[in-house]
Write a protein that holds these residues in place. Structure first.
Motif: not given
Length: 350
Positions: A78-79, A81-84, A105
């Protein structure tokens, strides 16, 4: 060819535990930081281990609580989730850690070579480091940095210690004395040295002008071990077992002139402080897991135990082979440890 010829924007390191291995990992992570200071570093780490590394500069820590099981994994995902990330450096062999990587990711997921990987770790990575020859775990960790594109170098550590912890140590330990710290407890009692020999060695060191300090966790078995060592001693040691957290213990190890310890986290914490360690080994190979800067001081019965159990030297067996048994540490004689101590003291300036 290295994985990166220019500084990557972001790297994520995954090394959850244990304390000793996390100390090894710090050397690799900080080598990357020195070479690519602009790279954003994230480190997924265990709850206890994070306490030791709190305050390390330029690193974002994501804490994984393994006791929370799958919910703990979901919290990490969750922490992030918006990062790759440009690369995930997967330095843990356990299957649980590999499953944790599934929700992270990254363009590249870098793991151990198949010859060294365990529990199917190679199935979770798309890049493998080349190293299959390094004996010591720390060298294999530094191979990750080298694989990324960081020139090979000797390990260095920068582990912050608060002034308040230094002040506490100076209140507990006389500042005008040479100090031997004994951290007697390994993670399993069978890897502890013989209680009476700890006491006899402590008395010997005190007769050589050293103040002896016992340290360890507040667990009942460690407190009892410290009390038994003290009872067997002729002289009075300073017993700090149960009085230190990990940061304070780091300050104690920094204050020490030399440390005596079995295969345990404090032995490697001492190495991060440049403090020499007499390591006591019978179950695991000190060439693989010994205090990195003090392998010449190791008192080891490992090869003897391995030959007795397998009929061949460790060099003919797989990397990481352990000797098994309850009484192996009895094979490490007091005279051997005193010899290592004498080798250390004779090399010190007057």
């Amino acid at each position: 060819m290295p994985l990166f010829t220019d500084a990557p924007k972001s790297l994520c390191f995954l090394r959850l535990s244990a304390i000793g291995d996390v100390c090894h990992a710090v050397a690799a992570v900080q080598a990357v930081q020195r070479h690519w200071p602009e790279t954003k570093i994230t480190w997924i780490i265990g709850k206890v281990e994070a306490q030791l590394l709190e305050g390390l500069e330029g690193i974002e820590f994501i804490i994984f609580d393994k006791k929370a099981g799958y919910a703990g994994m979901k919290a990490v995902w969750q922490q992030l989730k918006d990062r790759k990330f440009d690369a995930l450096i997967h330095m843990q062999l356990a299957l649980r850690a590999s499953i944790l990587t599934l929700g992270i990711k990254a363009k590249y997921k870098v793991g151990f070579n198949k010859q060294r990987a365990k529990e199917g770790q190679w199935l979770f990575t798309n890049k493998k480091i080349d190293d299959v020859t390094s004996e010591h775990v720390l060298d294999s960790f530094l191979s990750f940095a080298e694989y990324l594109g960081v020139p090979k170098q000797a390990p260095q550590w920068n582990m912050p210690i608060a002034q308040s912890d230094i002040d506490w140590v100076n209140q507990k330990i006389p500042t005008d004395q040479k100090v031997l710290v004994i951290s007697p407890a390994a993670s399993k009692d069978e890897r502890n040295w013989v209680t009476e020999r700890y006491a006899q060695f402590a008395d010997h060191a005190m007769e050589q002008g050293y103040q002896v300090v016992l340290c360890g966790s507040p667990s009942e078995r460690e407190v009892q071990l410290g009390e038994k060592i003290s009872q067997h001693m002729k002289h009075q040691a300073i017993n700090l077992i149960g009085q230190t957290n990990l940061k304070r213990l780091l300050a104690v190890l920094n204050r020490a002139n030399i440390v005596l310890a079995p295969d345990s986290g404090p032995a490697h914490m001492a190495a991060t402080q440049g403090t020499p360690v007499i390591g006591l080994y019978a179950h695991s190979n000190p060439k693989r897991t010994g205090p990195y800067l003090s392998l010449h001081l190791t008192a080891s019965a490992y090869e003897e135990c391995i030959f007795e159990q397998y009929g061949k030297p460790s060099s003919a067996l797989s990397w990481g082979t352990r000797a098994k048994g309850q009484d192996l540490m009895q094979k490490i004689h007091l005279d051997t440890v005193i010899e290592r101590f004498s080798a250390f003291t004779s090399a010190q300036p007057n």
